[in-house]
Design a protein around this motif. Structure first.
Motif, short mmCIF file in Angstrom:
data_model
loop_
_atom_site.label_atom_id
_atom_site.label_comp_id
_atom_site.label_asym_id
_atom_site.label_seq_id
_atom_site.Cartn_x
_atom_site.Cartn_y
_atom_site.Cartn_z
N PHE A 123 3.57 -6.89 9.82
CA PHE A 123 4.82 -7.10 10.52
C PHE A 123 4.76 -6.44 11.88
CE2 PHE A 123 5.69 -7.55 6.05
CZ PHE A 123 6.57 -8.62 6.00
N GLU A 124 5.50 -6.99 12.83
CA GLU A 124 5.46 -6.47 14.19
C GLU A 124 6.62 -5.57 14.53
OE1 GLU A 124 4.20 -8.98 17.25
OE2 GLU A 124 2.81 -10.07 15.98
N ASN A 125 7.61 -5.47 13.63
CA ASN A 125 8.72 -4.54 13.87
C ASN A 125 9.22 -3.97 12.55
OD1 ASN A 125 11.12 -6.18 12.92
ND2 ASN A 125 10.28 -7.58 14.47
N VAL A 126 9.83 -2.81 12.65
CA VAL A 126 10.27 -2.08 11.46
C VAL A 126 11.34 -2.86 10.70
CG1 VAL A 126 11.38 0.05 10.66
CG2 VAL A 126 9.66 0.15 12.46
N ARG A 127 12.25 -3.51 11.40
CA ARG A 127 13.32 -4.25 10.74
C ARG A 127 12.78 -5.31 9.78
NH1 ARG A 127 18.69 -5.33 11.35
NH2 ARG A 127 19.34 -7.39 10.66
N ASP A 128 11.81 -6.09 10.22
CA ASP A 128 11.28 -7.17 9.39
C ASP A 128 10.56 -6.64 8.15
OD1 ASP A 128 12.31 -9.06 11.12
OD2 ASP A 128 10.39 -9.47 12.10
N VAL A 129 9.77 -5.59 8.32
CA VAL A 129 9.04 -5.06 7.17
C VAL A 129 10.00 -4.37 6.20
CG1 VAL A 129 8.33 -2.86 8.20
CG2 VAL A 129 6.94 -3.87 6.42
N TYR A 143 2.95 1.43 4.43
CA TYR A 143 1.91 1.76 5.39
C TYR A 143 2.16 1.06 6.72
CZ TYR A 143 -1.07 3.91 1.76
OH TYR A 143 -1.58 4.71 0.78
N ASN A 144 2.63 -0.18 6.66
CA ASN A 144 2.94 -0.93 7.88
C ASN A 144 4.07 -0.25 8.64
OD1 ASN A 144 3.42 -4.54 8.45
ND2 ASN A 144 3.15 -2.90 9.90
N ILE A 145 5.10 0.21 7.93
CA ILE A 145 6.20 0.94 8.57
C ILE A 145 5.67 2.20 9.23
CG2 ILE A 145 8.33 2.25 8.15
CD1 ILE A 145 8.92 0.15 5.89
N ALA A 146 4.84 2.96 8.51
CA ALA A 146 4.27 4.18 9.07
C ALA A 146 3.48 3.87 10.34
CB ALA A 146 3.39 4.88 8.04
N ASP A 147 2.70 2.80 10.32
CA ASP A 147 1.93 2.41 11.50
C ASP A 147 2.85 2.09 12.68
OD1 ASP A 147 -0.45 2.68 10.10
OD2 ASP A 147 -0.65 0.53 9.71
N LEU A 148 3.90 1.32 12.42
CA LEU A 148 4.82 0.93 13.48
C LEU A 148 5.54 2.13 14.08
CD1 LEU A 148 6.28 -2.29 11.83
CD2 LEU A 148 4.91 -2.20 13.93
N LEU A 149 5.73 3.16 13.28
CA LEU A 149 6.41 4.37 13.76
C LEU A 149 5.43 5.41 14.30
CD1 LEU A 149 9.07 4.76 10.93
CD2 LEU A 149 9.43 3.91 13.25
N GLY A 150 4.15 5.06 14.33
CA GLY A 150 3.14 5.99 14.83
C GLY A 150 2.89 7.16 13.89
N MET A 151 3.08 6.93 12.59
CA MET A 151 2.94 8.00 11.60
C MET A 151 1.89 7.67 10.54
SD MET A 151 6.90 8.87 10.91
CE MET A 151 8.04 9.16 12.23
N SER A 152 0.83 7.00 10.91
CA SER A 152 -0.19 6.63 9.94
C SER A 152 -0.85 7.85 9.32
CB SER A 152 -1.24 5.72 10.58
OG SER A 152 -1.84 6.35 11.68
N ASP A 153 -0.71 9.01 9.96
CA ASP A 153 -1.26 10.24 9.39
C ASP A 153 -0.64 10.55 8.02
OD1 ASP A 153 1.10 10.79 11.17
OD2 ASP A 153 0.88 12.79 10.28
N LEU A 154 0.56 10.03 7.76
CA LEU A 154 1.22 10.28 6.48
C LEU A 154 0.40 9.76 5.30
CD1 LEU A 154 4.92 9.41 7.35
CD2 LEU A 154 3.95 11.68 6.91
N TYR A 155 -0.25 8.62 5.49
CA TYR A 155 -1.05 8.10 4.38
C TYR A 155 -2.55 8.33 4.58
CZ TYR A 155 -1.77 3.83 7.22
OH TYR A 155 -2.10 2.93 8.19
#
Length: 71
Positions: free
Chosen positions: A4-10, A49-61
């Motif tokens: 997904f390209e935005n947080v809302r959609d995912v 994981y997609n949400i984390a990526d979109l928010l710049g928080m991939s370090d969480l996983y």
């Protein structure tokens, strides 16, 4: 899985999965079976994981890949 390209959609997609009463997964060309707990977890994990990526928080996983599961 769809990226997904935005947080809302995912989030919308994840909420639809969470609200679903009968999730089925494809096991053959035209065969489906009720999703197992693990399959539903996989569906949700990808979206989280997609949400984390979109928010710049991939370090969480990424940091937690080697951590043990705790109750």
């Amino acid at each position: 899985m769809t990226e997904f390209e935005n947080v809302r959609d995912v989030l919308k997609d994840a909420i639809e999965i969470a609200d679903a009463k009968g999730i089925k997964t494809k096991v053959g060309k035209n065969e489906y079976h009720p999703a197992t707990v693990e399959e539903v977890q996989d569906l949700m994990q990808g979206r989280l994981y997609n949400i984390a990526d979109l928010l710049g928080m991939s370090d969480l996983y990424l940091e937690g890949e080697n951590d043990e599961v705790h109750d």
